[in-house]
Design a protein around this motif. Structure first.
Motif, PDB file in Angstrom:
ATOM      1  N   THR A 148     -59.643 -20.823 -56.561  1.00 51.36           N
ATOM      2  CA  THR A 148     -58.952 -22.081 -56.769  1.00 51.36           C
ATOM      3  C   THR A 148     -59.703 -22.847 -57.840  1.00 51.36           C
ATOM      4  O   THR A 148     -60.885 -23.135 -57.689  1.00 51.36           O
ATOM      5  N   PHE A 149     -58.995 -23.105 -58.932  1.00 59.45           N
ATOM      6  CA  PHE A 149     -59.608 -23.817 -60.034  1.00 59.45           C
ATOM      7  C   PHE A 149     -59.000 -25.208 -60.107  1.00 59.45           C
ATOM      8  O   PHE A 149     -57.782 -25.357 -60.083  1.00 59.45           O
ATOM      9  N   GLY A 150     -59.820 -26.229 -60.184  1.00 63.41           N
ATOM     10  CA  GLY A 150     -59.309 -27.594 -60.196  1.00 63.41           C
ATOM     11  C   GLY A 150     -59.399 -28.232 -61.567  1.00 63.41           C
ATOM     12  O   GLY A 150     -60.376 -28.048 -62.280  1.00 63.41           O
ATOM     13  N   LEU A 151     -58.345 -28.958 -61.931  1.00 60.36           N
ATOM     14  CA  LEU A 151     -58.400 -29.809 -63.126  1.00 60.36           C
ATOM     15  C   LEU A 151     -58.306 -31.232 -62.609  1.00 60.36           C
ATOM     16  O   LEU A 151     -57.298 -31.619 -62.026  1.00 60.36           O
ATOM     17  N   VAL A 152     -59.359 -32.013 -62.812  1.00 61.59           N
ATOM     18  CA  VAL A 152     -59.349 -33.357 -62.249  1.00 61.59           C
ATOM     19  C   VAL A 152     -59.483 -34.376 -63.374  1.00 61.59           C
ATOM     20  O   VAL A 152     -60.188 -34.141 -64.351  1.00 61.59           O
ATOM     21  N   GLY A 153     -58.779 -35.470 -63.248  1.00 64.06           N
ATOM     22  CA  GLY A 153     -58.849 -36.514 -64.265  1.00 64.06           C
ATOM     23  C   GLY A 153     -57.898 -37.636 -63.914  1.00 64.06           C
ATOM     24  O   GLY A 153     -57.077 -37.510 -63.010  1.00 64.06           O
ATOM     25  N   GLU A 154     -58.002 -38.738 -64.648  1.00 65.55           N
ATOM     26  CA  GLU A 154     -57.135 -39.873 -64.381  1.00 65.55           C
ATOM     27  C   GLU A 154     -55.806 -39.674 -65.089  1.00 65.55           C
ATOM     28  O   GLU A 154     -55.631 -38.716 -65.831  1.00 65.55           O
ATOM     29  N   SER A 155     -54.888 -40.624 -64.894  1.00 68.99           N
ATOM     30  CA  SER A 155     -53.604 -40.469 -65.571  1.00 68.99           C
ATOM     31  C   SER A 155     -53.825 -40.548 -67.079  1.00 68.99           C
ATOM     32  O   SER A 155     -54.623 -41.341 -67.557  1.00 68.99           O
ATOM     33  N   GLY A 156     -53.148 -39.683 -67.797  1.00 67.08           N
ATOM     34  CA  GLY A 156     -53.307 -39.651 -69.243  1.00 67.08           C
ATOM     35  C   GLY A 156     -54.490 -38.837 -69.722  1.00 67.08           C
ATOM     36  O   GLY A 156     -54.823 -38.859 -70.895  1.00 67.08           O
TER      37      GLY A 156
END
Lengths: 333, 342
Positions: free
Chosen positions: B36-44
């Motif tokens: 499971t690979f996660g891409l995390v970040g805020e909107s935009g």
């Protein structure tokens, strides 16, 4: 301590559409039973959290307190005055002391009015200050909310979510309220902006001596922000008490399940155990007995038939459960 | 471990009349089999556009203008529509944040699952059996009757389960989950996260998880990339990220969460707001909000550099970012890097 809000047995049912066909068929009228007999008090200067899943009635409760809705039954007292049946001018006179901050700053501001117009309208309508004082007051309000006068001539559409929420806060503060009801004030914001708004609300509460009712589904935020917390399930408060105590040792199985379901930031602390099954039942046909019994791990025969009494089992700690968790060991103490 | 998907220097830009919005600006990462690979970040931050690029779903005026997306060594970007169709929804499936808007309201759930079998030569009875199996797998009670219902008859959590069932119907190798739990309540979020974790183990697929919620990452991901302004700023395994974050942005994100603080401690928000992607600041895109920024950060953009073979950080001053407080202290016996399976 002084009670600023007192709610007694508050009930709010919304009628469902009842057409002529239903009448001919002599069907029973149906209601969405959003709030079912809530009693609680909010003390001056405190921050009371209201948590629960969507559809548990937390927003409806707040809107009844502020009298955006008319309660079906029960009473609401503000500073000892019964406002349940208040109407017209009387209600308008009491409204300024309680203000609301909404979840979605995108839809709660008029897109065709500049920030200045939004604020000056309120100040004028409620005659808060002399006409020539309005610009100064607006400047003060914007600065209090961490904005500057430079943005006053812009429209809400030009701002980011965080800034809009600040405008919403300035708008609420314009009437110098004693009570602020914040309905999911940070849920629509990005993580990095959330903390800014939480800090701002915290500062304002201390500076202006505000009382806050903080509605949120985010338990991390509620735990950090509030002094006391009310846990709601299907229109009833199932547990109420000091925030830290409830989070550390919940007595009601639902509070327990909620606190356990909140994901941990520690990747070594991954859960394998399912604490709560199923989903919140429909508020149209409420379950018999304890409303939580269908999802409760500790459900007994009595829970299916008899609604538990909401009672104070410790000083300042109210629980509605036949078998509160950790009860046995407490008896032994 | 075998590479399943390799994204190399992906650039997805939105070309408007007067400006170019660089939604994804040079993103590279690899997803291995069964992880499971996660891409995390805020909107935009470009996380959703990255996953849309993988499926060729970027809406106009957006366009993949550079880079490669290799799925099993084939470049998805260069594929014809027909080739892409064979992969999309079959080998790579996607579940979206709001199931109500991505499911078809006028088709029964049964029909929507059956659509996934269109390219197979299964008989009706086989399709039916398989659908019931799938709905059981995702935990929908009495699937025989529920599959004859429409989406509006399902609750939020059940809709998300139905969507997962549809996504799984084609037995994908890669499941892209775009904010799968954001619209759900905590108790339901918990159920869906556990369901996805369990399905990953049982079916041996990989998951690309896109989220803004660090707690969801901590609960689900093996490895994770933190995105800011269309770029990856830090990439490593979940344990390292949460125990020893090294990019100032990652650290600031963790520190701004109320879960990390006692009741009397003040939150440390990140000042300012995320940058405008059409008009990124010179140098490091995070420098206007960074507490450690120096002259160099204002003028030159840092590269994603290897701190260790499994930990990449995009920052000029890695010597300053030592000793950030994570969300937990790693157990020395266990070691930080090998994950939960050790």
């Amino acid at each position: 301590m002084e009670k600023i809000v007192e709610v007694k047995n508050l009930v709010k049912w919304f009628p469902l559409k009842y057409g002529i066909a239903d009448k001919i068929m002599q069907k029973k009228r149906k209601y969405v039973k959003a709030v079912n007999g809530v009693s609680l008090a909010v003390f001056k200067g405190e921050n009371l959290g209201v948590v629960g899943e969507s559809g548990c009635g937390k927003s409806t409760l707040a809107r009844n307190i502020i009298r955006l809705y008319e309660p079906t039954d029960g009473q609401v007292f503000i500073n000892g005055v019964d406002i349940t049946k208040m109407k017209g001018r009387k209600l308008r006179n009491i409204r300024p002391m309680m203000q609301m901050i909404f979840q979605d700053p995108y839809s709660s501001l008029n897109p065709r009015m500049t920030v200045y117009e939004v604020l000056s309208e309120i100040l004028t309508v409620h005659q808060m200050v002399e006409k020539q004082e309005i610009p100064n007051r607006i400047k003060e309000l914007l600065e209090m909310s961490g904005l500057s006068m430079e943005i006053a001539d812009r429209f809400p559409g030009e701002f980011s979510g965080g800034q809009r929420q600040r405008i919403g806060i300035a708008r609420a503060l314009a009437l110098e309220p004693e009570l602020i009801i914040a309905d999911e004030p940070v849920s629509a914001l990005d993580v990095s902006i959330q903390a800014q708004i939480i800090n701002l609300l915290d500062d304002l509460q201390k500076k202006l001596g505000l009382t806050v009712i903080f509605i949120s589904h985010d338990l991390g935020v509620v735990r950090y922000v509030t002094d006391r917390v009310a846990v709601m399930y299907l229109g009833s408060v199932v547990e109420l008490g000091e925030t830290e105590k409830i989070f550390n040792k919940p007595y009601h199985p639902y509070s327990y399940a909620l606190t356990k379901a909140a994901p941990s930031l520690d990747p070594t602390d991954r859960k394998r155990e399912q604490i709560i099954e199923g989903e919140i039942p429909s508020p149209i046909n409420l379950p018999s007995g304890c409303k939580f019994h269908k999802r409760c791990k500790w459900c007994q025969e009595i829970c299916k038939t008899e609604d538990p009494v909401y009672q104070e089992i410790e000083t300042g700690r109210f629980v509605a459960c036949h078998f509160p968790l950790g009860q046995e060991e407490r008896k032994g103490e | 471990m075998n590479k399943l998907l390799e994204v190399k220097d992906l650039q997805t830009h939105f070309i408007m009349k007067n400006e170019v919005v660089k939604a994804v600006d040079g993103v590279s990462f690899t997803i291995y089999e069964k992880e499971t690979f996660g891409l995390v970040g805020e909107s935009g931050s470009g996380k959703s556009q990255t996953c849309r690029s993988i499926l060729g779903l970027v809406k106009k005026p957006g366009k993949v203008v550079g880079g490669e997306i290799l799925y099993k060594k084939q470049d998805v970007v260069k594929m014809s529509k027909d080739q892409l169709r064979k992969i999309r929804g079959h080998e790579i499936s996607i579940i979206f944040q709001e199931p109500m808007t991505s499911l078809n309201p006028v088709l029964k759930i049964r029909k929507q699952i059956f659509e996934a079998f269109d390219r197979t030569d299964m008989t009706k009875e086989e399709k039916r059996k398989k659908s019931i199996e799938l709905l059981k797998l995702v935990g929908i009670p009495s699937p025989e009757t529920r599959m004859e219902e429409y989406t509006h008859q399902f609750s939020g959590g059940m809709r998300q389960r139905a969507m997962i069932a549809i996504a799984l119907a084609s037995e994908p190798n890669l499941l892209i989950a775009d904010e799968p739990t954001t619209a759900l309540d905590v108790t339901i979020q918990d159920q869906i996260m556990q369901l996805l974790n369990q399905l990953k183990e049982e079916l041996g697929m990989s998951i690309l998880l896109i989220t803004h919620d660090l707690a969801v990452v901590a609960q689900m991901c093996d490895r994770v990339a933190v995105m800011y302004a269309g770029m990856i700023v830090e990439m490593t395994d979940t344990f390292t990220l949460f125990s020893t974050p090294r990019h100032p942005y990652t650290n600031a994100l963790i520190q701004s969460l109320p879960n990390q603080k006692g009741a009397n401690e003040r939150l440390e928000p990140i000042h300012g707001a995320p940058p405008n992607l059409a008009d990124l600041p010179m140098g490091c895109p995070f420098h206007p909000r960074c507490n450690f920024a120096e002259e160099l950060c204002r003028t030159s953009r840092p590269e994603l550099t290897d701190l260790t073979p499994t930990h990449q950080v995009r920052c000029h001053f890695l010597n300053k970012t030592v000793g950030f407080k994570g969300t937990f202290t790693p157990d020395t016996k266990q070691g930080g890097c090998d994950g939960e399976n050790s």
